[in-house]
Design a protein around this motif. Sequence first.
Motif, PDB file in Angstrom:
ATOM      1  N   ALA A  68      45.211  -8.100 -21.637  1.00 15.43           N
ATOM      2  CA  ALA A  68      44.002  -8.069 -20.808  1.00 15.43           C
ATOM      3  C   ALA A  68      42.986  -9.100 -21.288  1.00 15.43           C
ATOM      4  O   ALA A  68      42.412  -9.855 -20.487  1.00 15.43           O
ATOM      5  N   ILE A  69      42.747  -9.131 -22.585  1.00 12.01           N
ATOM      6  CA  ILE A  69      41.772 -10.080 -23.134  1.00 12.01           C
ATOM      7  C   ILE A  69      42.224 -11.518 -22.894  1.00 12.01           C
ATOM      8  O   ILE A  69      41.405 -12.395 -22.579  1.00 12.01           O
ATOM      9  N   TYR A  70      43.500 -11.768 -22.998  1.00 15.18           N
ATOM     10  CA  TYR A  70      44.041 -13.113 -22.743  1.00 15.18           C
ATOM     11  C   TYR A  70      43.668 -13.587 -21.342  1.00 15.18           C
ATOM     12  O   TYR A  70      43.394 -14.778 -21.115  1.00 15.18           O
ATOM     13  N   HIS A  71      43.649 -12.653 -20.392  1.00 13.92           N
ATOM     14  CA  HIS A  71      43.329 -12.999 -19.009  1.00 13.92           C
ATOM     15  C   HIS A  71      41.845 -12.809 -18.685  1.00 13.92           C
ATOM     16  O   HIS A  71      41.465 -12.834 -17.503  1.00 13.92           O
ATOM     17  N   GLY A  72      41.033 -12.595 -19.705  1.00 18.07           N
ATOM     18  CA  GLY A  72      39.592 -12.528 -19.488  1.00 18.07           C
ATOM     19  C   GLY A  72      39.057 -11.163 -19.101  1.00 18.07           C
ATOM     20  O   GLY A  72      37.898 -11.049 -18.685  1.00 18.07           O
ATOM     21  N   LEU A  73      39.855 -10.119 -19.243  1.00 16.49           N
ATOM     22  CA  LEU A  73      39.407  -8.766 -18.918  1.00 16.49           C
ATOM     23  C   LEU A  73      38.835  -8.084 -20.157  1.00 16.49           C
ATOM     24  O   LEU A  73      39.213  -8.391 -21.281  1.00 16.49           O
ATOM     25  N   GLU A  74      37.953  -7.134 -19.919  1.00 17.92           N
ATOM     26  CA  GLU A  74      37.455  -6.271 -20.979  1.00 17.92           C
ATOM     27  C   GLU A  74      38.254  -4.975 -20.963  1.00 17.92           C
ATOM     28  O   GLU A  74      38.761  -4.554 -19.920  1.00 17.92           O
ATOM     29  N   VAL A  75      38.363  -4.342 -22.128  1.00 23.59           N
ATOM     30  CA  VAL A  75      39.161  -3.114 -22.240  1.00 23.59           C
ATOM     31  C   VAL A  75      38.334  -1.998 -22.859  1.00 23.59           C
ATOM     32  O   VAL A  75      37.674  -2.200 -23.885  1.00 23.59           O
ATOM     33  N   ILE A  76      38.386  -0.837 -22.230  1.00 25.35           N
ATOM     34  CA  ILE A  76      37.758   0.372 -22.761  1.00 25.35           C
ATOM     35  C   ILE A  76      38.858   1.298 -23.259  1.00 25.35           C
ATOM     36  O   ILE A  76      39.741   1.692 -22.493  1.00 25.35           O
ATOM     37  N   GLY A  77      38.817   1.630 -24.542  1.00 32.38           N
ATOM     38  CA  GLY A  77      39.772   2.575 -25.094  1.00 32.38           C
ATOM     39  C   GLY A  77      39.254   3.989 -24.938  1.00 32.38           C
ATOM     40  O   GLY A  77      38.128   4.295 -25.336  1.00 32.38           O
ATOM     41  N   ILE A  78      40.056   4.847 -24.327  1.00 28.50           N
ATOM     42  CA  ILE A  78      39.659   6.239 -24.058  1.00 28.50           C
ATOM     43  C   ILE A  78      40.357   7.124 -25.078  1.00 28.50           C
ATOM     44  O   ILE A  78      41.589   7.174 -25.138  1.00 28.50           O
ATOM     45  N   ASN A  79      39.576   7.817 -25.875  1.00 24.81           N
ATOM     46  CA  ASN A  79      40.123   8.638 -26.955  1.00 24.81           C
ATOM     47  C   ASN A  79      40.547  10.020 -26.470  1.00 24.81           C
ATOM     48  O   ASN A  79      39.942  10.597 -25.579  1.00 24.81           O
ATOM     49  N   ARG A  80      41.607  10.532 -27.079  1.00 24.93           N
ATOM     50  CA  ARG A  80      42.070  11.907 -26.843  1.00 24.93           C
ATOM     51  C   ARG A  80      42.447  12.179 -25.383  1.00 24.93           C
ATOM     52  O   ARG A  80      42.144  13.218 -24.829  1.00 24.93           O
TER      53      ARG A  80
END
Length: 320
Positions: free
Chosen positions: A27-39
């Motif tokens: 995702a970052i390679y293509h310019g996107l931001e990522v939100i990690g959702i816990n649990r």
Amino acid sequence: MQRIGVLTSGGDASGMNSCIRAVVRKAIYHGLEVIGINRGYSGFVDADMGPMNLGSVADIIGKGGTILHTARSKRFMTKEGRALAYENVQRFGIQGLVVIGGDGSFTGANIFQQEYGLPVICVPGTIDNDIAGTDYTIGFDTAVNNVVDAINKIRDTATSHERTFVIEVMGRHAGHIALAAGLAGGAESILIPEIPYNIDDICKKLLSGIRRGKLHSVILVAEGAASGIDIGQKIKELTGFDTKVTILGHLQRGGSPSSFDRILAARLGAKAVELLMAGETNKMVGMKAGEIVATDLAEVIGKSSPINKEMYELAKILSI
């Protein structure tokens, strides 16, 4: 699409971290931001989430389990809970979601997408290998290797003491682990939920082995087929053999993922991001005949991968 979320749900499986890494870095390679959702969906409802960067997934490719953790959420099963989750989708600006898990996780993703329109792509992560639409699920290969390693060690003791050992493995509804590990480990008998067994036939096979000079045996039992303890007791009663039982339990889940699982996870995670970027939704990525494919969730949810009966028959033939 500018920002996506990723979560792991259901039972942990070695290779989930490899998949998270692939999703984040692709995702970052293509310019996107990522939100990690816990649990899992619990964090989705509770807003337990935050941004991930390249460093967030450094050195996790070889770690078992999941750095995002996993939990079951009864609240997400309710409309009120899903409404809270959607509020968090808007709050964090999530425009697409990657769900790594099994059938229950896919069901939740499908319902959420239908209610709120958030694009979702699912990745099969479960040691049971019981998901339709893919030949392999993330974690299965590692679990099989863990069981085979245990068989090898137990067989040393079985040989030394001239005993019969019953090994119970995971698989409440599917016998893929037992079948693959049993064939690879040379088990004398393999009991799985999909195929009925006859304890008298198993004992006759053991007795026949003794008559030709065999001094030890290993019986592999999927937990959904029978209780390893019960099978051990019946064998002892019917044959008089000194029979020991080992229940592997959660030892099968953990440990560094195999090379196969790492590669599979990387390919599936990257493909999930590509599909979201292409505007796809309600798909599961999987592997069929060595190729990465996308299947509609409607063709996957509630269905299971059938057992390979030819492989089962081969295991029987080779254990005579």
